[in-house]
Each structure stands twice: as structure tokens, then as C-alpha cells.
Design a protein around this motif. Structure first.
Motif, PDB file in Angstrom:
ATOM      1  N   PRO A 319       0.818  -1.219   0.000  1.00 24.26           N
ATOM      2  CA  PRO A 319       0.000   0.000   0.000  1.00 24.26           C
ATOM      3  C   PRO A 319       0.849   1.266   0.000  1.00 24.26           C
ATOM      4  N   ALA A 320       0.433   2.234  -0.798  1.00 26.08           N
ATOM      5  CA  ALA A 320       1.187   3.487  -0.917  1.00 26.08           C
ATOM      6  C   ALA A 320       1.369   4.165   0.435  1.00 26.08           C
ATOM      7  N   GLN A 321       0.365   4.066   1.293  1.00 20.03           N
ATOM      8  CA  GLN A 321       0.469   4.715   2.592  1.00 20.03           C
ATOM      9  C   GLN A 321       1.545   4.064   3.452  1.00 20.03           C
ATOM     10  N   TYR A 322       1.709   2.749   3.310  1.00 18.65           N
ATOM     11  CA  TYR A 322       2.774   2.051   4.028  1.00 18.65           C
ATOM     12  C   TYR A 322       4.136   2.575   3.573  1.00 18.65           C
ATOM     13  N   ILE A 323       4.271   2.722   2.258  1.00 22.27           N
ATOM     14  CA  ILE A 323       5.548   3.173   1.687  1.00 22.27           C
ATOM     15  C   ILE A 323       5.870   4.588   2.156  1.00 22.27           C
ATOM     16  N   SER A 324       4.873   5.467   2.066  1.00 24.69           N
ATOM     17  CA  SER A 324       5.072   6.851   2.477  1.00 24.69           C
ATOM     18  C   SER A 324       5.479   6.944   3.949  1.00 24.69           C
ATOM     19  N   ALA A 325       4.774   6.203   4.806  1.00 26.88           N
ATOM     20  CA  ALA A 325       5.083   6.220   6.236  1.00 26.88           C
ATOM     21  C   ALA A 325       6.476   5.672   6.509  1.00 26.88           C
ATOM     22  N   SER A 326       6.866   4.630   5.780  1.00 34.09           N
ATOM     23  CA  SER A 326       8.179   4.011   5.986  1.00 34.09           C
ATOM     24  C   SER A 326       9.308   4.935   5.563  1.00 34.09           C
ATOM     25  N   ILE A 327       9.119   5.630   4.450  1.00 34.77           N
ATOM     26  CA  ILE A 327      10.138   6.569   3.981  1.00 34.77           C
ATOM     27  C   ILE A 327      10.258   7.743   4.948  1.00 34.77           C
ATOM     28  N   ASN A 328       9.116   8.229   5.421  1.00 34.42           N
ATOM     29  CA  ASN A 328       9.134   9.342   6.379  1.00 34.42           C
ATOM     30  C   ASN A 328       9.860   8.954   7.662  1.00 34.42           C
ATOM     31  N   GLU A 329       9.615   7.732   8.135  1.00 36.76           N
ATOM     32  CA  GLU A 329      10.184   7.293   9.401  1.00 36.76           C
ATOM     33  C   GLU A 329      11.655   6.906   9.269  1.00 36.76           C
ATOM     34  N   CYS A 330      11.982   6.126   8.261  1.00 39.88           N
ATOM     35  CA  CYS A 330      13.335   5.575   8.143  1.00 39.88           C
ATOM     36  C   CYS A 330      14.311   6.492   7.410  1.00 39.88           C
ATOM     37  N   GLU A 331      13.820   7.218   6.412  1.00 40.24           N
ATOM     38  CA  GLU A 331      14.702   8.071   5.617  1.00 40.24           C
ATOM     39  C   GLU A 331      14.598   9.540   6.022  1.00 40.24           C
ATOM     40  N   LYS A 332      13.654   9.854   6.898  1.00 39.34           N
ATOM     41  CA  LYS A 332      13.456  11.222   7.395  1.00 39.34           C
ATOM     42  C   LYS A 332      13.223  12.215   6.264  1.00 39.34           C
ATOM     43  N   THR A 333      12.427  11.805   5.277  1.00 40.79           N
ATOM     44  CA  THR A 333      12.119  12.671   4.150  1.00 40.79           C
ATOM     45  C   THR A 333      10.819  12.203   3.521  1.00 40.79           C
ATOM     46  N   ASN A 334      10.308  12.957   2.564  1.00 40.18           N
ATOM     47  CA  ASN A 334       9.103  12.533   1.859  1.00 40.18           C
ATOM     48  C   ASN A 334       9.472  11.805   0.578  1.00 40.18           C
ATOM     49  N   PHE A 335       8.474  11.246  -0.118  1.00 44.33           N
ATOM     50  CA  PHE A 335       8.739  10.410  -1.285  1.00 44.33           C
ATOM     51  C   PHE A 335       9.430  11.200  -2.403  1.00 44.33           C
TER      52      PHE A 335
END
Length: 406
Positions: A319-335
């Protein structure tokens, strides 16, 4: 001589200030809701400090702080609510949240003339025989009868407390074992925090009874002392300072999966989103982040100028929302910034080739996956710290230094 009670109140003041500083200094950047919690403790410290001044008699040396404690009180009540709401919904503040400032604006307007009377008049006022009643009942109000603000404070505190309790119940209803496991300590602390806030309105049953006199303990509860004491647990369990582990996801709309730039609606692709969890654990976000990076690098997806989050969601069946949340949390940035970083790294690799150094910025941007020069320039400076032109000049200068013409 300072009494034990006064020393106790000052201890709460110091404790609240320390906790607020810790929350500001040690919270991750993406845990913005901790700033609301920090604001709560910092604002709570001020009326406690005013109470300390009144109880010790030092208020006569600082008469102009008299009646200003209510300003902080009318701010820390909604600050606690905004903290709980933001954690539970993962939604940022909006312009509508400015409505939370209305009570304090009303109070400031009401007491505006009183704030500017001479300090000597305030001291004389405080030294009158009606001091204890005036401390509680706010007899100086121009718009309302004596006692309005103390009752209003209790009603306001109760209303926000109910709203916070509703959000707390929703957190307990999250059907995800990982959430309860990862955030067991934090959830218990939040429960204790909200329960302790009940003391913001429970003392009303004592204060409003006939024949009420000056009761230091009740006044302390009125200020919110027990809530301040919950800050001790933040020292005992420092993991609470970092907020909730993982993230609670917003409600998902299937229509959001449509990509206006795609040839066919992505929502028709075989991707399971109906029963996704409302909570994404830290462990799962790390796995998704690694999966995304591996896919992006392997397929060089960043070179596609129209590459979207929804397209990536279909490709890795997540799910796109999973990806967005994971990038925000782990990479400290947006998609978008995440993809642009790969594009810029690709561009830097190209510029190591002397042939590319002589091409136009439009051509380099196009080769790196950017739609236009402006977007390319902004992303390049954000990632490298220099504009593309300055970077190319630097490369040429370094090249000439290493390979001088003889």
C-alpha cells in the motif's frame, strides 16, 4: 522561610521545564507531536511558578505576573489535547486549530486594562483581606462575574479531557499486537497522563462548596500539580521521550491510488489494501524501506520522469500509505525528495564524465529523470549544497588542478 509546600511547587516547576527541554532536544524531527507535549509542560510550569510567588509572598516583588498564570492555563489545556489527538490520528494541525486560542484571547482582552495598572496598586490589591478569594475567583474581570474563569477553567479542562479519553480508547482499540508490544510503556504512561489531568476539574467539587476557604492542596490540584508529577515517569522511562514507535496510519481512500499521469488507473491493479492495519510497526517500516530502496536501485525507477508513489506501490505490492510512512520514518524525508536524491546521485555520476560537463543543464536534468531545469536546480542544491552550475565549475577546477596543461 519557604514552606515544604512551596518547595514542592517549585520542584514541579523545575521538573516541568527540564522535561520540556528534553522533549524538544531528544525527540526525532518527525515526531512533531512531542513539541505539543513539551509546550504543555512548559506552560504548566508558569502558573505553578505564579502559585509559588503567591504562597511565599514574593509576588509583591513581581506584581505584574499576578493574574497572568491563567493565560498559560488556558493554553496548556488544549496543548495536551493536541498532543493526544496528533498521536492518535497522525494528522498535523490545521487553521481550524486556531480556535483553541479563543479562550485565552478572551481572557487577555478582558484583563488587558488590569495588566497595565501600576504595580503598587496590584500589591495593595493583593494585600487586602480578600486575597484568598481573589486568587481563586478572579474578581477583577470586566466582562464576567467573580468566579467565572475558575468555573470556565474547569469546564474547559473537562471538555478537553473527555476528548483526549476518546482518543485514548481508540488507541487501545488498535487491532495490532505489534502496536501493544512496541508501545506498552508509552501507552501506560499516556493513560496515566490523561487520568492525572482529571485533577484539572475534579477539585471543583471542593472549591465550589459553601464556606470554602484557602486550601493549599486543592489550589495545587487546580493548577494541575498531579499532571506535572507525571513528568517524573519520563525520566524513569526515557523511551517515552521519543514518542510512539511506528506510526498510526490515516484512514485510506482507494481513490487516492489513481495516478492522473498513468495510462491506466492503478487502483485496478492487484494490490491488497482493504484490510491493512491502522498501525505500522517500526520493524515493518524498516523492512518496507529496504524493499523500496532495493527496488528503486535495481530498476533505476528514478529515471522515469513521471514516477509516482502509487506506481511504486503497485510494483512492490505494498500500500502506498505504508511506503510513504516508511520513507518518512526511516529516511526522514518525503517520497519526492527521496526519489530526487537518487536522481541527483545519478547526475553527479554523469558529471564525472567530461562530456556531460559541457552539456546544458536542461539536458543533464532530462538525463537524470527531472521534468525541468528549475526542479532539477532546487533538488540539486538541496542535496549537494551547491547549484549545478557551481558544482560543474568546481569539478572543472579540480580537474585542471590534477591535470595541469603543460
Amino acid at each position: 522561610m519557604i514552606s515544604i509546600y512551596s518547595a514542592y511547587v517549585m520542584g514541579v516547576v523545575i521538573l516541568c521545564i527540564l522535561v520540556s527541554l528534553l522533549l524538544i532536544g531528544y525527540s526525532p524531527k518527525n515526531k512533531k507531536y512531542n513539541l505539543y507535549l513539551a509546550s504543555f509542560f512548559l506552560l504548566l510550569a508558569y502558573p505553578c511558578f505564579v502559585l509559588f510567588l503567591i504562597n511565599t509572598g514574593f509576588i509583591t516583588s513581581l506584581p505584574h505576573v499576578y493574574r497572568t498564570g491563567m493565560i498559560a492555563t488556558l493554553l496548556y489545556i488544549p496543548a495536551a489535547y493536541l498532543y493526544v489527538r496528533t498521536v492518535a490520528t497522525n494528522k498535523p494541525l490545521s487553521k481550524k486549530d486556531l480556535l483553541h486560542l479563543l479562550p485565552v484571547i478572551l481572557y487577555i482582552i478582558d484583563y488587558f486594562p488590569y495588566f497595565f495598572i501600576p504595580g503598587s496598586e496590584k500589591v495593595a490589591f493583593m494585600q487586602s483581606k480578600e486575597l484568598s478569594k481573589m486568587v481563586l475567583y478572579f474578581a477583577e474581570s470586566k466582562f464576567f462575574i467573580p468566579g467565572f474563569y475558575i468555573i470556565f477553567k474547569y469546564v474547559l479542562g473537562f471538555s478537553y479531557w473527555v476528548a483526549q479519553s476518546v482518543y485514548l480508547i481508540k488507541l487501545y482499540k488498535v487491532k495490532n499486537v505489534e502496536f501493544k508490544t512496541e508501545n506498552n510503556v508509552w501507552l501506560k504512561w499516556l493513560t496515566l497522563f490523561i487520568l492525572s489531568e482529571s485533577f484539572l476539574f475534579l477539585p471543583a467539587f471542593h472549591i465550589l462548596k459553601p464556606g470554602y476557604g484557602d486550601d493549599e492542596f486543592t489550589v495545587f490540584l487546580f493548577i494541575g500539580g498531579f499532571t506535572g508529577l507525571t513528568s517524573i515517569f519520563l525520566f524513569a522511562f526515557p523511551q517515552i521521550l521519543f514518542g510512539i514507535k511506528g506510526t498510526i496510519l490515516l484512514s485510506y481512500n482507494v481513490s487516492e491510488l489513481h495516478d492522473s499521469n498513468a495510462a491506466t488507473p492503478i487502483a485496478n491493479e492487484p494490490i491488497e489494501i482493504k484490510n491493512y492495519s491502522k498501525y505500522l510497526s517500526k520493524t515493518k517500516m524498516v523492512l518496507i524501506s529496504n524493499k523500496v530502496k532495493e527496488h528503486i536501485i535495481k530498476n533505476q525507477s528514478y529515471l522515469d520522469k513521471l514516477y509516482k508513489l502509487q506506481q511504486l506501490a503497485v510494483e512492490i505490492q505494498t500500500p502506498a500509505q505504508y511506503i510513504s510512512a516508511s520513507i518518512n520514518e526511516c529516511e526522514k524525508t518525503n517520497f519526492n525528495d527521496f526519489i530526487n536524491k537518487y536522481r541527483i546521485n545519478h547526475c553527479v555520476t554523469l558529471l564525472q564524465n567530461l562530456d556531460y560537463q559541457n552539456q546544458t543543464l536542461e539536458a543533464i536534468a532530462n538525463e537524470s529523470g527531472f521534468n525541468n531545469r528549475n526542479t532539477f536546480t532546487v533538488a540539486f542544491k538541496k542535496t549537494i549544497g551547491k547549484t549545478p552550475s557551481d558544482y560543474i565549475k568546481k569539478i572543472k577546477k579540480d580537474t585542471e588542478f590534477l591535470n595541469p596543461v603543460t
